[in-house]
Scaffold this motif. Structure first.
Motif, PDB file in Angstrom:
ATOM      1  N   ARG A 128      12.526 -46.868  71.244  1.00 54.04           N
ATOM      2  CA  ARG A 128      13.874 -46.418  70.862  1.00 54.04           C
ATOM      3  C   ARG A 128      14.399 -45.350  71.813  1.00 54.04           C
TER       4      ARG A 128
ATOM      5  N   ALA B  67      17.101 -42.107  71.222  1.00 53.48           N
ATOM      6  CA  ALA B  67      17.689 -41.433  70.050  1.00 53.48           C
ATOM      7  C   ALA B  67      18.573 -40.252  70.459  1.00 53.48           C
ATOM      8  N   PRO B  68      19.726 -40.537  71.058  1.00 55.47           N
ATOM      9  CA  PRO B  68      20.566 -39.424  71.533  1.00 55.47           C
ATOM     10  C   PRO B  68      21.265 -38.677  70.399  1.00 55.47           C
ATOM     11  N   SER B  69      21.463 -37.393  70.610  1.00 54.49           N
ATOM     12  CA  SER B  69      22.313 -36.600  69.719  1.00 54.49           C
ATOM     13  C   SER B  69      23.705 -36.633  70.348  1.00 54.49           C
TER      14      SER B  69
ATOM     15  N   GLU C  36      21.540 -39.617  66.525  1.00 54.86           N
ATOM     16  CA  GLU C  36      21.031 -38.506  65.704  1.00 54.86           C
ATOM     17  C   GLU C  36      22.163 -37.517  65.429  1.00 54.86           C
TER      18      GLU C  36
ATOM     19  N   TYR D 277      15.923 -31.826  62.301  1.00 58.16           N
ATOM     20  CA  TYR D 277      15.536 -32.904  63.215  1.00 58.16           C
ATOM     21  C   TYR D 277      14.120 -33.417  62.903  1.00 58.16           C
TER      22      TYR D 277
ATOM     23  N   VAL E  10      13.711 -37.350  62.159  1.00 61.02           N
ATOM     24  CA  VAL E  10      13.135 -38.161  63.239  1.00 61.02           C
ATOM     25  C   VAL E  10      11.887 -38.908  62.739  1.00 61.02           C
TER      26      VAL E  10
ATOM     27  N   ARG F  68      10.296 -40.388  75.663  1.00 64.48           N
ATOM     28  CA  ARG F  68      11.400 -39.420  75.705  1.00 64.48           C
ATOM     29  C   ARG F  68      11.021 -38.304  76.664  1.00 64.48           C
TER      30      ARG F  68
ATOM     31  N   LEU G 198      10.418 -32.368  74.417  1.00 67.16           N
ATOM     32  CA  LEU G 198       9.968 -32.589  73.033  1.00 67.16           C
ATOM     33  C   LEU G 198       8.449 -32.788  72.955  1.00 67.16           C
TER      34      LEU G 198
HETATM   35  N1  GLU Z   1      18.029 -36.499  69.482  1.00 69.71           N
HETATM   36  C1  GLU Z   1      17.116 -35.831  70.383  1.00 69.71           C
HETATM   37  C2  GLU Z   1      17.879 -35.391  71.622  1.00 69.71           C
HETATM   38  O1  GLU Z   1      18.911 -35.939  71.943  1.00 69.71           O
HETATM   39  C3  GLU Z   1      15.980 -36.712  70.838  1.00 69.71           C
HETATM   40  C4  GLU Z   1      15.063 -37.034  69.752  1.00 69.71           C
HETATM   41  C5  GLU Z   1      13.835 -37.825  70.143  1.00 69.71           C
HETATM   42  O2  GLU Z   1      13.841 -38.562  71.129  1.00 69.71           O
HETATM   43  O3  GLU Z   1      12.870 -37.717  69.394  1.00 69.71           O
HETATM   44  O4  GLU Z   1      17.405 -34.466  72.268  1.00 69.71           O
END
Ligand code: GLU
Length: 290
Positions: free
Chosen positions: A9, A11-13, A45, A172, A176, A190, A194
């Protein structure tokens, strides 16, 4: 080796348009999933409205499409899943696996920066404030497919962290983990920003009884040491009209061979055939010119 069950996946904010840093995460996770014959899902997100920019979600999706990064299934919006997050919190509270906390940042600073669980030890529990998980799992180590064995400072890893903020927003870390499990994500690719937080997600998975995914953290694009390219520090948006050059720049960043400039679908197919984790630099950040 291809895994028919691979689900990855991005998962952009929606805090701004896609920039070179987020393209690396999008492209890296896409190539890995497609090389495994897997699915690549997109999850928006959008549970932190104060940080969101109106129109950013549709802008991000349109840019992904312009880059040929077409996702499988329907994209998921976290803003539509808050009932699920609340149900999970209610369950945790009922099981005494979570508790309310009213400690201030200043108080936590006085504790040395790591929360000492004091609100979780009250004989009369609080009924308002932020909500913290009782971190009974305290996972502090994990294996990353690129970074190898990752060991995180045990104070940080073992902390009872916040799962719902005092302003009522879901954290988050909670969303998540619930959504990665809900979407059946088998591997998370990612950025290294993180990396350490993965331990909290592993703890959360254990507490909730979910199967943990595998992890692959990519180097971060930084403008100077410790400063990642981000929407917050006004990274330039990538050009949705001229994806070819950015695709090759992102491939070069990831240590991958260049592809012939062509229609994006053909470029991505070639990039996928050539993709090799072993060629990704095994470093947490790489300096780039903005
Ligand atoms: N939404 C997070 C971001 O844009 C990424 C979350 C993830 O990949 O776990 O930084």
């Amino acid at each position: 080796m291809n895994s028919p069950h691979y689900i990855g996946r991005f998962a952009p904010s929606p805090s701004g348009p896609l920039h070179f840093g987020s393209l690396i995460a999008a492209l890296g996770s896409y190539l890995r999933a497609k090389q495994q014959n897997g699915k690549w899902l997109v999850r928006i997100e959008d549970i932190d409205p104060p940080r969101e920019v109106p129109g950013a979600s549709s802008d991000i999706l349109a840019t992904l499409e312009a880059y040929g990064l077409c996702w499988d299934d329907q994209e998921l919006y976290q803003s539509q899943r808050t009932d699920i997050y609340q149900q999970q919190i209610d369950t945790l509270l009922n099981q005494d696996l979570a508790y309310y906390c009213q400690c201030t940042r200043k108080q936590i600073g006085q504790m040395g920066g790591v929360y000492d669980s004091r609100c979780g030890q009250l004989t009369t529990p609080l009924t308002q404030g932020a909500i913290r998980i009782r971190n009974t799992a305290k996972v502090s180590k994990f294996e990353d497919l690129l970074m190898g064995q990752v060991a995180v400072e045990t104070g940080f890893a073992g902390e009872d962290f916040i799962i719902k903020r005092s302003d009522g927003l879901y954290a988050y870390q909670l969303a998540v983990v619930i959504d990665d499990a809900f979407q059946g994500i088998t591997e998370i690719v990612r950025g290294c920003d993180l990396l350490e937080t993965s331990c909290r997600q592993l703890s959360m998975n254990k507490i909730l009884g979910f199967t943990s995914p595998d992890w692959l953290h990519l180097p971060l694009a930084c403008t100077k040491p410790g400063f990642k390219l981000s929407k917050q520090n006004y990274a330039n948006a990538i050009d949705a009209k001229r994806p070819q050059a950015s695709i090759n720049a992102a491939l070069a960043f990831l240590g991958q061979a260049q592809v012939d400039p062509d229609h994006v679908d053909i470029m991505l197919k070639q990039a996928c055939d050539q993709f090799s984790i072993a060629d990704i630099p095994q470093v947490s950040e790489i300096l780039i010119e903005q």
